[in-house]
Write a protein that holds these residues in place. Structure first.
Motif: not given
Length: 519
Positions: A235-259
């Motif tokens: 269950i914890k991994q599911m929540v981690t995955k959800l946060m990654y899939s929602v927030y990581q693209p937004a972070v990459n856009t703001m950073l203009r790079s994939e980190v």
């Protein structure tokens, strides 16, 4: 997020790399020819494959941000010059057991001499520049996933320049595993409920080279795991995955790079599910988080990275110094901590920065609280002093280390906790014998400093896999200080300590354990 100066530095570094592109490709070709003519021809191992590559601009951007390389003097020419993997070379053998043999032959049959730098070279190549030189020490290295890797830093030396080169030795199966892990997880951390299952499948693919039966056994064993602890982890991994899939693209856009910030989401999940031991409670917590994310209440924007000030006067924490330090990390250029605190505040729906820092501090330190179970009698004043000293030591090390993986159970936290447990078991009886009448403010402060220093050595073994010989000299000076009647000094084998110091080398875990052997 990052400052305009940081983005400008990254852009200058990429431009500098692209400017050198043609020359680096030519150098890559020269290194390949050197290896064919001077290295492969001397190996008894046959069918060694190899290829070389020049660092890509996209990879450079990601590395600069991940390593916080824009902090400090921003000289793009110097930064590119100092990249340790500007050019990468991989030698690939057939079997896993041949990796060690390949390194042995390079060490004992090929790179036999050294130049003025002390690095190893192929005999006869020093005068006929260009030539390749390698650092063969501390091989194999242990990666964070626990797997061994032969990875050597080297340099390509010409009449006019020196370029850094990284040499890796890998079997076909390890190469395959590394490529699959990179493609699936490195920048696409999109695993789902049951991700442990998929990881086991990937592990079993590697084991398939040894035995199909072993693969089936590993799969069967995994499918039979249905205990509540494992289900909470899923269950914890599911929540981690959800946060990654929602927030990581937004972070990459703001950073203009994939980190890759997967450690950020893992640590947020650790704190969200802290002290949850029942599946129904874990499910309820997951539903709460999912609802906040999917309804847009916890949306990550540039404004999410605008933080307030930590106010010690309003804080109710007994760890204000650590809480203020974490608050400072939110204001730093460390994208891991900035994103962690931003996401934590969104998920928790907490806007008061002081409260957030206090809560994070309490929860992070609770990840290390299990060592308290090792104490026999906390009412004993000496044991209580030991307990307080250990907490200070954990915090003191973090002040210098600063990285987020210090608190991740799957990276360092569990291993550091094991080191603390070992320290308690080795020295608790010494503290329990301390007479209360002997304790005074000066002695107490000395004990805390010494515990912090000694635990730093043990944590260094976890984080850096070695202890610097200079720090062993400091320990020796501390033990031999006869000017004062110290309240406590660690009972170690001083003869063995002197021997380790005399060798003038850094010390690994096996050597350090000798300090506990009786004279």
């Amino acid at each position: 997020m990052l400052s305009q100066e940081s983005f400008a530095f990254i852009d200058r570094c990429v431009a500098e790399l692209e400017h050198r592109g043609q020359d680096l490709e030519q150098t890559k070709y020269e290194i390949q020819k050197f290896i064919e003519d001077n290295v492969l021809s001397q190996l008894s191992l046959k069918n060694i494959l190899f290829h070389a590559r020049v660092k890509e601009p996209s990879s450079l951007r990601e590395k600069i941000i991940r390593k916080n390389a824009f902090i400090g003097p921003q000289d793009e020419v110097k930064f590119i010059d100092e990249l340790d993997d500007l050019i990468g070379v991989r030698l690939v053998c057939l079997l896993q057991k041949e990796e060690e043999e390949l390194f042995r032959q390079l060490d004992q049959k090929v790179f036999l001499e050294s130049d003025q730098s002390g690095l190893s070279i192929v005999p006869g190549t020093l005068e006929a520049r260009p030539y390749l030189r390698l650092n063969k020490t501390n091989q194999p290295d242990i990666q964070k996933n626990g797997k061994k890797i032969f990875k050597m830093k080297g340099q390509w030396v010409t009449e006019t320049k020196i370029l850094n080169v990284e040499i890796q030795l890998k079997s076909l199966s390890h190469t395959f595993w590394g490529e699959v892990e990179h493609m699936l997880f490195y920048k696409n951390y999109a695993y789902m409920v049951g991700s442990g299952f998929y990881k086991d499948i990937m592990n079993s693919i590697g084991e398939m080279l040894h035995s199909i039966d072993h693969q089936l056994e590993a799969l069967r064993d995994h499918l039979s795991v249905n205990d509540e602890t494992q289900q909470i982890e899923e269950i914890k991994q599911m929540v981690t995955k959800l946060m990654y899939s929602v927030y990581q693209p937004a972070v990459n856009t703001m950073l203009r790079s994939e980190v890759d910030l997967k450690q950020v989401y893992e640590l947020v999940a650790e704190l969200l599910f802290i002290r949850i031991y029942r599946r129904d409670f874990a499910s309820a917590k997951a539903a709460e988080v999912i609802n906040r994310i999917n309804t847009g209440v916890a949306q990550l924007t540039p404004d999410s990275f605008i933080f307030g000030q930590y106010n010690e006067h309003r804080s109710h924490s007994n760890l204000k110094e650590l809480a203020a330090f974490i608050g400072g990390l939110a204001k730093s250029q460390d994208i891991f901590w900035k994103t962690f605190i931003a996401v934590y505040m969104l998920i928790k729906q907490e806007t008061d920065f002081t409260t957030v820092c206090d809560n994070i501090t309490s929860e992070l330190m609770s990840l290390y609280a299990a060592y308290q179970d090792e104490f026999i009698d906390l009412d004993n004043i000496g044991v209580s002093l030991l307990s307080n000293s250990i907490q200070g030591a954990v915090i003191s090390y973090f002040f210098n280390y600063k990285k987020i993986d210090y608190f991740l159970p799957n990276v360092f936290q569990k291993k550091i906790l094991d080191a603390i447990t070992q320290f308690i078991n080795n020295h608790q009886h010494e503290f329990s014998d301390i007479k209360p009448a002997l304790i005074n403010p000066e002695n107490e402060e000395h004990v805390k400093n010494l515990v912090a220093f000694y635990l730093k050595l043990m944590i260094d073994l976890v984080v850096n896999k070695q202890i610097k010989v200079d720090e062993l000299r400091m320990l020796n000076d501390w033990l031999n200080n006869k000017e004062k009647d110290w309240l406590w000094i660690p009972s170690v084998n001083t003869d063995e300590l002197s021997i380790l110091i005399s060798k003038q080398n850094n010390v690994d875990e096996k050597q350090f354990k000798k300090l506990y052997e009786k004279k």
